[in-house]
Write an enzyme that holds these catalytic residues in place. Sequence first.
Site, PDB file in Angstrom:
ATOM      1  N   LYS A 226      48.606  18.663  47.392  1.00 47.60           N
ATOM      2  CA  LYS A 226      49.264  18.118  46.198  1.00 47.60           C
ATOM      3  C   LYS A 226      48.415  18.368  44.932  1.00 47.60           C
ATOM      4  CE  LYS A 226      51.904  15.615  43.578  1.00 47.60           C
ATOM      5  NZ  LYS A 226      53.159  16.139  43.055  1.00 47.60           N
TER       6      LYS A 226
ATOM      7  N   THR B  71      50.322   9.915  45.084  1.00 45.37           N
ATOM      8  CA  THR B  71      49.311  10.964  44.927  1.00 45.37           C
ATOM      9  C   THR B  71      47.984  10.271  44.654  1.00 45.37           C
ATOM     10  OG1 THR B  71      50.958  12.425  43.945  1.00 45.37           O
ATOM     11  CG2 THR B  71      48.648  13.026  43.646  1.00 45.37           C
TER      12      THR B  71
HETATM   13  P1  NAD Z   1      55.459   4.639  38.293  1.00 41.06           P
HETATM   14  O1  NAD Z   1      54.311   4.084  37.539  1.00 41.06           O
HETATM   15  O2  NAD Z   1      56.783   4.860  37.631  1.00 41.06           O
HETATM   16  O3  NAD Z   1      55.756   3.707  39.592  1.00 41.06           O
HETATM   17  C1  NAD Z   1      54.775   3.047  40.342  1.00 41.06           C
HETATM   18  C2  NAD Z   1      55.333   1.680  40.725  1.00 41.06           C
HETATM   19  O4  NAD Z   1      54.389   1.026  41.588  1.00 41.06           O
HETATM   20  C3  NAD Z   1      55.545   0.747  39.523  1.00 41.06           C
HETATM   21  O5  NAD Z   1      56.897   0.304  39.524  1.00 41.06           O
HETATM   22  C4  NAD Z   1      54.561  -0.386  39.764  1.00 41.06           C
HETATM   23  O6  NAD Z   1      55.045  -1.641  39.319  1.00 41.06           O
HETATM   24  C5  NAD Z   1      54.422  -0.356  41.268  1.00 41.06           C
HETATM   25  N1  NAD Z   1      53.214  -0.973  41.796  1.00 41.06           N
HETATM   26  C6  NAD Z   1      51.920  -0.783  41.431  1.00 41.06           C
HETATM   27  N2  NAD Z   1      51.101  -1.505  42.207  1.00 41.06           N
HETATM   28  C7  NAD Z   1      51.896  -2.177  43.080  1.00 41.06           C
HETATM   29  C8  NAD Z   1      51.633  -3.097  44.128  1.00 41.06           C
HETATM   30  N3  NAD Z   1      50.401  -3.476  44.449  1.00 41.06           N
HETATM   31  N4  NAD Z   1      52.679  -3.599  44.826  1.00 41.06           N
HETATM   32  C9  NAD Z   1      53.953  -3.227  44.517  1.00 41.06           C
HETATM   33  N5  NAD Z   1      54.264  -2.360  43.528  1.00 41.06           N
HETATM   34  C10 NAD Z   1      53.236  -1.843  42.825  1.00 41.06           C
HETATM   35  O7  NAD Z   1      54.941   5.991  38.953  1.00 41.06           O
HETATM   36  P2  NAD Z   1      55.840   7.179  39.588  1.00 41.06           P
HETATM   37  O8  NAD Z   1      56.131   8.185  38.535  1.00 41.06           O
HETATM   38  O9  NAD Z   1      56.928   6.589  40.393  1.00 41.06           O
HETATM   39  O10 NAD Z   1      54.737   7.853  40.527  1.00 41.06           O
HETATM   40  C11 NAD Z   1      54.350   7.261  41.767  1.00 41.06           C
HETATM   41  C12 NAD Z   1      53.399   8.222  42.467  1.00 41.06           C
HETATM   42  O11 NAD Z   1      54.079   9.464  42.693  1.00 41.06           O
HETATM   43  C13 NAD Z   1      52.149   8.568  41.657  1.00 41.06           C
HETATM   44  O12 NAD Z   1      51.048   8.671  42.523  1.00 41.06           O
HETATM   45  C14 NAD Z   1      52.501   9.911  41.028  1.00 41.06           C
HETATM   46  O13 NAD Z   1      51.336  10.685  40.751  1.00 41.06           O
HETATM   47  C15 NAD Z   1      53.358  10.531  42.116  1.00 41.06           C
HETATM   48  N6  NAD Z   1      54.365  11.517  41.668  1.00 41.06           N
HETATM   49  C16 NAD Z   1      55.134  11.290  40.563  1.00 41.06           C
HETATM   50  C17 NAD Z   1      56.082  12.243  40.164  1.00 41.06           C
HETATM   51  C18 NAD Z   1      56.970  12.053  38.960  1.00 41.06           C
HETATM   52  O14 NAD Z   1      57.628  13.023  38.536  1.00 41.06           O
HETATM   53  N7  NAD Z   1      57.024  10.860  38.369  1.00 41.06           N
HETATM   54  C19 NAD Z   1      56.234  13.419  40.925  1.00 41.06           C
HETATM   55  C20 NAD Z   1      55.475  13.588  42.081  1.00 41.06           C
HETATM   56  C21 NAD Z   1      54.536  12.634  42.441  1.00 41.06           C
END
Ligand code: NAD
Length: 294
Positions: free
Chosen positions: A171, A96
Amino acid sequence: MTQIAFIGLGHMGLPMARNLLKAGYPLKVFDLVRSAVDTLAGEGALPAASAAEAVEGAQVVISMLPASHHVEGLYLGEDGLLKRIPAGRLVLECSTIAPESAKKVHLAAREHGVELLDAPVSGGTAGAAAGTLTFMVGGEAGALERARPIFAAMGKNIFHAGPEGAGQIAKVCNNQVLAVQMIATAEAMALGVANGLEPATLAEIMRQSSGGNWTLEKYNPWPGVMENAPASKGYSGGFMAELMAKDLGLAQETASHSGSSTPMGALALQLYRLLLKQGKGKQDFSVVQQLFVE
Ligand code: NAD
């Protein structure tokens, strides 16, 4: 079968990647956190030591990163992945991020002859694990048809929201509604309990009445009301409050672009910023409940 590179194995990415493995897709995975890569390697994915290594030989690249600057950092610039992905390949960018940022990455992809879709998701970690996510897709309809079987392995509903960036606009609208509902539910739970009601009783009455909403169905913010909700696990797991604050900020930016009036979204953003100041940004966004209890 289509070779897929999956980058970003956090709360959402890891279970999404797992569903692709279950569907039989050969997967090469990368995250900055090594333990996440090792977990999936133990389940049949090929581990990569860098994002560049992950995309080698992949026909489709999927990314699931926290925010705009992570996505722009990954794909754009001199060392950006778009320089390494051959023309004709497909990128499904599921994070997002700001609609403007998504458009920037779309433009760069087009210059490299790479097809890209912005495809943020809804459904939370439970939906990611169950493979029932909703995908809100922005970009070319033809690219969406190419990606459809891959989305179907991770989700249940796949919507074409419109051209590039449209998935992100859908979104932020959705998450603004979610935040407002969560805050309204938390406020009402605290009000009822302060006046002598049992939390579970109140939750069930509202769930089955005109106040019923997604947070009452799936994600009650009061601890102990729903066994599997983050509230019952010390507000761990789920969707971090700092990510919700990010999305509410994106909604406000989007509203500024269009001159839209979004007072509920603005208030929700202020309340989430308060939570962040209290050091609760890493907890699940239902921790907003704690603003309303002593
Ligand atoms: P999170 O922080 O748990 O996971 C993100 C991952 O990306 C981490 O493991 C981090 O180490 C990795 N990362 C960051 N930069 C990186 C790079 N350059 N190369 C490789 N890995 C990298 O976040 P999440 O909860 O999984 O959310 C991810 C996305 O999904 C966000 O944009 C969030 O807004 C969206 N989202 C989350 C949810 C939810 O319920 N958690 C629901 C819908 C949407």
